[in-house]
Motif scaffolding. Sequence first.
Motif, PDB file in Angstrom:
ATOM      1  N   ALA A  76       0.835  -1.209   0.000  1.00 50.62           N
ATOM      2  CA  ALA A  76       0.000   0.000   0.000  1.00 50.62           C
ATOM      3  C   ALA A  76       0.866   1.254   0.000  1.00 50.62           C
ATOM      4  N   GLU A  77       1.909   1.239   0.821  1.00 51.08           N
ATOM      5  CA  GLU A  77       2.814   2.389   0.874  1.00 51.08           C
ATOM      6  C   GLU A  77       3.439   2.642  -0.500  1.00 51.08           C
ATOM      7  N   GLN A  78       3.922   1.585  -1.133  1.00 49.64           N
ATOM      8  CA  GLN A  78       4.547   1.737  -2.447  1.00 49.64           C
ATOM      9  C   GLN A  78       3.536   2.267  -3.475  1.00 49.64           C
ATOM     10  N   ALA A  79       2.323   1.761  -3.433  1.00 55.50           N
ATOM     11  CA  ALA A  79       1.290   2.221  -4.359  1.00 55.50           C
ATOM     12  C   ALA A  79       0.907   3.676  -4.087  1.00 55.50           C
ATOM     13  N   GLN A  80       0.834   4.045  -2.813  1.00 52.48           N
ATOM     14  CA  GLN A  80       0.528   5.443  -2.484  1.00 52.48           C
ATOM     15  C   GLN A  80       1.616   6.366  -3.009  1.00 52.48           C
ATOM     16  N   LEU A  81       2.866   5.971  -2.818  1.00 53.76           N
ATOM     17  CA  LEU A  81       3.972   6.800  -3.296  1.00 53.76           C
ATOM     18  C   LEU A  81       3.951   6.946  -4.811  1.00 53.76           C
ATOM     19  N   ALA A  82       3.486   5.903  -5.514  1.00 50.22           N
ATOM     20  CA  ALA A  82       3.393   5.939  -6.973  1.00 50.22           C
ATOM     21  C   ALA A  82       2.062   6.526  -7.457  1.00 50.22           C
ATOM     22  N   GLU A  83       1.238   6.944  -6.505  1.00 50.66           N
ATOM     23  CA  GLU A  83      -0.094   7.488  -6.788  1.00 50.66           C
ATOM     24  C   GLU A  83      -0.952   6.499  -7.575  1.00 50.66           C
ATOM     25  N   GLN A  84      -0.802   5.245  -7.244  1.00 48.03           N
ATOM     26  CA  GLN A  84      -1.638   4.185  -7.806  1.00 48.03           C
ATOM     27  C   GLN A  84      -2.747   3.908  -6.790  1.00 48.03           C
ATOM     28  N   TRP A  85      -3.730   4.778  -6.791  1.00 50.01           N
ATOM     29  CA  TRP A  85      -4.714   4.809  -5.721  1.00 50.01           C
ATOM     30  C   TRP A  85      -5.595   3.564  -5.675  1.00 50.01           C
ATOM     31  N   GLY A  86      -5.909   2.979  -6.811  1.00 43.44           N
ATOM     32  CA  GLY A  86      -6.710   1.752  -6.813  1.00 43.44           C
ATOM     33  C   GLY A  86      -5.977   0.604  -6.136  1.00 43.44           C
ATOM     34  N   GLU A  87      -4.701   0.442  -6.466  1.00 39.98           N
ATOM     35  CA  GLU A  87      -3.891  -0.605  -5.847  1.00 39.98           C
ATOM     36  C   GLU A  87      -3.688  -0.327  -4.357  1.00 39.98           C
ATOM     37  N   ALA A  88      -3.425   0.922  -4.026  1.00 42.00           N
ATOM     38  CA  ALA A  88      -3.251   1.285  -2.619  1.00 42.00           C
ATOM     39  C   ALA A  88      -4.514   0.956  -1.828  1.00 42.00           C
TER      40      ALA A  88
END
Length: 133
Positions: A36-48
């Motif tokens: 989730a942290e990695q997805a948030q940092l990449a602004e991949q909100w669906g994955e996060a």
Amino acid sequence: MTDRLNDYQRTAILSASPAQLLTMLYDRLLLDLDRAEQAQLAEQWGEASAQLLHAQDIVSELQRTLDVRVWDGASRLMAIYDYVYQSLVRANISRDVELTRECQARLEPLRQAWHEAAAMPVAAPLGGVARVG
């Protein structure tokens, strides 16, 4: 190959002791939070969101299975679970990576403690021999 891996994982879960199941839950919970942290940092909100929702499911399971009548520290552990759950909801709604990191920081010491406890030998009951399984 995927089917064999799924069969292996299913067998591992079904044959695990309660302590092993608990450590598996914690391992997956921290993995979800890392993802989730990695997805948030990449602004991949669906994955996060998917990772945070799965983490919430695990925390809910930990809450559901914690019997606060068994030991005096259980109510404090339940308070941590309640706080983490609410923080995960807020981290998801507000897309707040710092809340995700705070949950990781609160849960990692618990994960380590449960792993250490699960690795300890089972004590023999008074006047008897310890049973395995």
